[in-house]
Write an enzyme that holds these catalytic residues in place. Structure first.
Site, PDB file in Angstrom:
ATOM      1  N   GLU A 177     -27.518  33.001 -12.820  1.00 44.00           N
ATOM      2  CA  GLU A 177     -27.567  32.326 -11.523  1.00 44.00           C
ATOM      3  C   GLU A 177     -26.966  30.917 -11.546  1.00 44.00           C
ATOM      4  O   GLU A 177     -27.631  29.932 -11.231  1.00 44.00           O
ATOM      5  CB  GLU A 177     -29.013  32.325 -11.010  1.00 44.00           C
ATOM      6  CG  GLU A 177     -29.528  33.759 -10.883  1.00 44.00           C
ATOM      7  CD  GLU A 177     -31.013  33.875 -10.543  1.00 44.00           C
ATOM      8  OE1 GLU A 177     -31.685  32.850 -10.410  1.00 44.00           O
ATOM      9  OE2 GLU A 177     -31.479  35.013 -10.410  1.00 44.00           O
ATOM     10  N   GLU A 284     -30.408  44.186 -10.887  1.00 43.58           N
ATOM     11  CA  GLU A 284     -31.795  43.931 -10.473  1.00 43.58           C
ATOM     12  C   GLU A 284     -32.064  44.542  -9.099  1.00 43.58           C
ATOM     13  O   GLU A 284     -32.683  43.929  -8.233  1.00 43.58           O
ATOM     14  CB  GLU A 284     -32.081  42.415 -10.455  1.00 43.58           C
ATOM     15  CG  GLU A 284     -31.812  41.733 -11.783  1.00 43.58           C
ATOM     16  CD  GLU A 284     -32.185  40.249 -11.808  1.00 43.58           C
ATOM     17  OE1 GLU A 284     -32.837  39.771 -10.863  1.00 43.58           O
ATOM     18  OE2 GLU A 284     -31.807  39.577 -12.787  1.00 43.58           O
TER      19      GLU A 284
END
Ligand code: 9MR
Length: 654
Positions: A177, A284
């Site tokens: 991220e 995810e």
């Protein structure tokens, strides 16, 4: 959005316990059903019906289907039985993050992560190790370091952690991220960026690669699934890292979606990353409801959302697999992070399959197994100047599929529509070998071949002399004059060709020339056309083999590990020549029935038992006197004997 929130984690864990407790009655009922089945002699409890997702994914280009799991679930047999039944890739939910593995400086704890790895190994699963460098779940001692100490701390953390799990990680999410969600998708100003600038990412990748060269190294992020500012920023970052030679192998698309709001263009977006030479993965996946409980229509929409995400992956050859972020709704992170939201997975609070599970099975199964059967219309005849109309038909083993038609070899003047109607007005006498193909929405196809004879024209007959099967070599110029005759005198023939080997072209007078650029076998058709439109053609194969650019070489092959049906092996390619090898293609033949399923540091292909491993962007150069080490995973059924002879770039090694 996903900052470190210890309080939330605590609430989430408590929430999970409450949910599991509330679901107790249903869990007990499931357990009782398993016990009954076990008594009946079924060894493995069938928790969800039909073919497991992992089996279907494997049948789709050797992809995996994974889940995350946190250590607190390891002793929950309801969860582990379903996990092991459906999934063959595991991501530790929290146990490899910095706050667990190095809570205070130089105090390391790799036990929670190792417990997850051990579970995975015991269940024949691989591990996506997650993660090394992330702004969240980062202990405050890191953010408090003077900036001239951050790089050292980061490299030390990576080296220690990657070493701890060396050989056990299929992939590492090295940097997690790295972008903000703002309009310009600016880099996240965390401790690492503040101390080192954007260069921290290449440094992290290089450090991880040095510690475990066999692990695939990823950058992982959310809200990059569709085409948007953030995925554009990730794309630019990936391009720049590859240009610098950083050991980046893949991009993880987290895919935390909201029901009914999947981004469009996910496949095209993943494809552009794949086109850079990177693996891509859905890492995810979940699809949450913003209010609970979901309606039946909502569950159907969620099924569509899941199915679309899986299909986006199946549509990209380099998409290696899909991971769901939880096993079921009861262990999902969503309710703990978004109050009142949830039901984000394919299995409900009691781990019963939801419509999304069946939809994903269908998305995977349909692609793996459809059979399209084209009805052969038989030999056809027609007349120059008289319109033709021929509707083709086909059946599909799966219901509801739309077939799209194409054709090769149609007589001049005829065309086929996408719905299988051949029509038009023939312009010349000929006998054509027509092949029609019907393809369904999953890519499954069927064909039929027939002759189509057109009479009544000028009567000219063009006959191309078939030159027979040809061979050639990459890098060596080729030249072939094709000849043809015409039954009519004084005609000028114009040549064209389809299927020529890369690097070769044909002139209008029938001279094929050029220098082949790639090893392959091509099906070439040469057509000659006279001034009346009459044509003739000849088809032949042209096999190009690899050029001799490998120099002298020596290859050492070592089997590292073997478990039922699977193995990993290492190859060391030594350049024993006097000039560097720039780009390598390693070929060998397995004596057993092995198949390579994954090259850890580059590409691969299999043809029968002939394996080809090719370099990645960062390990293509082998200086004279040096060697590189690569590793791969494979499958076998009965014989895992090691190959004994090897070639590099088409030249046999010593
Ligand atoms: O599932 C994880 C959850 O248990 C943690 O509380 C949370 C802390 O930030 O992290 C969750 O996993 C995240 C993953 O590591 C990175 N992408 C977003 C995931 C959901 O927050």
């Amino acid at each position: 959005m996903w900052q470190s929130r210890p309080a939330r984690d605590t609430a989430r864990t408590a929430g999970r316990a409450r949910r599991l407790f509330a679901a107790g009655a249903a869990v007990t009922a499931t357990t009782a059903a398993i016990a009954t089945m076990a008594t009946g002699g079924i060894a493995q409890a069938a928790l969800a019906p039909g073919t497991p997702l992992k089996t279907l994914a494997a049948a789709n280009g050797n992809r995996y289907f994974g889940s995350d799991m946190t250590g607190d679930l390891l002793n929950n047999t309801t969860v582990t039985q379903l996990q092991a039944q459906q999934f063959n890739m595991l991501t530790p939910g929290n146990e490899m993050k910095w706050d667990t593995t190095q809570p205070s400086q130089t105090t390391f704890n790799f036990t929670p992560g190792q417990n997850i790895v051990n579970y995975a190994v015991a269940h024949n699963e691989r591990v996506r190790c997650h993660n090394l460098v992330w702004h969240s779940q980062l202990p405050s001692w890191v953010s408090s370091l003077p900036s001239n100490q951050v790089q050292g701390a980061m490299e030390n953390h990576i080296t220690n952690e990657v070493n701890a799990y060396k050989g056990e990680c299929y992939a590492w999410d090295v940097v997690n991220e790295p972008f903000n969600d703002d309009a310009n998708a600016t880099p996240r100003a965390d401790a690492f960026f503040n101390a080192m600038g954007i260069g921290y990412i290449a440094d992290a990748l290089k450090t991880a690669h040095a510690a475990d060269p066999a692990a695939k190294l990823y950058i992982n992020d959310y809200n990059i699934e569709g085409m948007n500012a953030k995925s554009n920023a990730m794309f630019s970052l990936a391009q720049s890292l590859l240009q610098q030679g950083a050991p980046l192998n893949g991009i993880g698309f987290e895919s935390h979606f909201i029901e009914g709001q999947n981004p469009s263009g996910m496949q095209a977006n993943m494809q552009r990353f794949a086109n850079l030479g990177l693996d891509v993965a859905v890492t995810e996946l979940d699809d949450r409801f913003t209010s609970l409980p979901p309606s039946n229509a909502g569950l159907q929409q969620q099924a569509t959302d899941f199915s679309n995400a899986v299909k986006a992956c199946l549509g990209v050859t380099r998409c290696v697999g899909v991971t769901q972020w939880a096993i079921g709704d009861a262990d999902s992170w969503v309710p703990g992070a978004f109050s009142g939201q949830g039901a984000a997975t394919m299995f409900d609070q009691s781990y019963n399959p939801k419509p999304a599970f069946t939809a994903v099975q269908t998305a995977l199964g349909a692609t793996a197994g459809n059979t399209v059967t084209v009805t052969n219309p038989g030999a056809r005849t027609g007349t120059v100047g008289t319109p033709v109309s021929l509707q083709l038909s086909a059946t599909d083993s799966a219901a509801g599929q739309t077939l799209t038609w194409t054709a090769t070899g149609l007589p001049a003047g005829l065309a086929i529509s996408s719905s299988g109607l051949i029509s038009g007005t023939p312009t010349a006498n000929s006998t054509s070998n027509v092949t029609v193909t019907a393809t369904d929405g999953t890519g499954a196809s069927g064909t039929a071949s027939f002759t189509f004879t057109i009479n009544g024209g000028t009567g000219n007959t063009v006959t191309v002399t078939n030159p027979g099967a040809r061979t050639g070599t990459v890098g060596t110029a080729a030249s072939l004059q094709v000849s043809a005759t015409d039954s009519a005198a004084g005609q000028t023939l114009t040549f064209s060709a389809t299927g020529l080997p890369a690097g070769l072209t044909i002139s209008s007078s029938g001279l094929i020339s050029g220098t082949p650029t790639a090893a392959a076998t091509s099906n070439v058709t040469v057509t000659a056309r006279d001034g009346t439109g009459a044509t003739g053609s000849a088809s032949f194969t042209w096999t190009i083999s690899g050029g001799n650019t490998g120099g002298t070489c020596h290859v050492t092959y070592t089997r590292n590990s073997e478990w039922p049906g699977n193995f990993t092996a290492q190859v060391v390619i030594a350049n024993t020549g006097t000039s560097a090898i720039n780009g390598w293609s390693l070929t060998f033949t397995f004596p057993g029935d092995q198949k390579v399923t994954n090259n850890f540091n580059g590409g691969f292909s299999m043809s029968g038992e002939n394996a080809t491993l090719t370099n990645a962007s960062y390990n293509g150069t082998i200086p004279a006197g040096s060697s590189i080490t690569d590793g791969f995973q494979g499958t076998f059924t009965s014989n895992d004997a090691s190959p004994t002879s090897f070639s590099v770039n088409g030249t046999a090694c010593s």
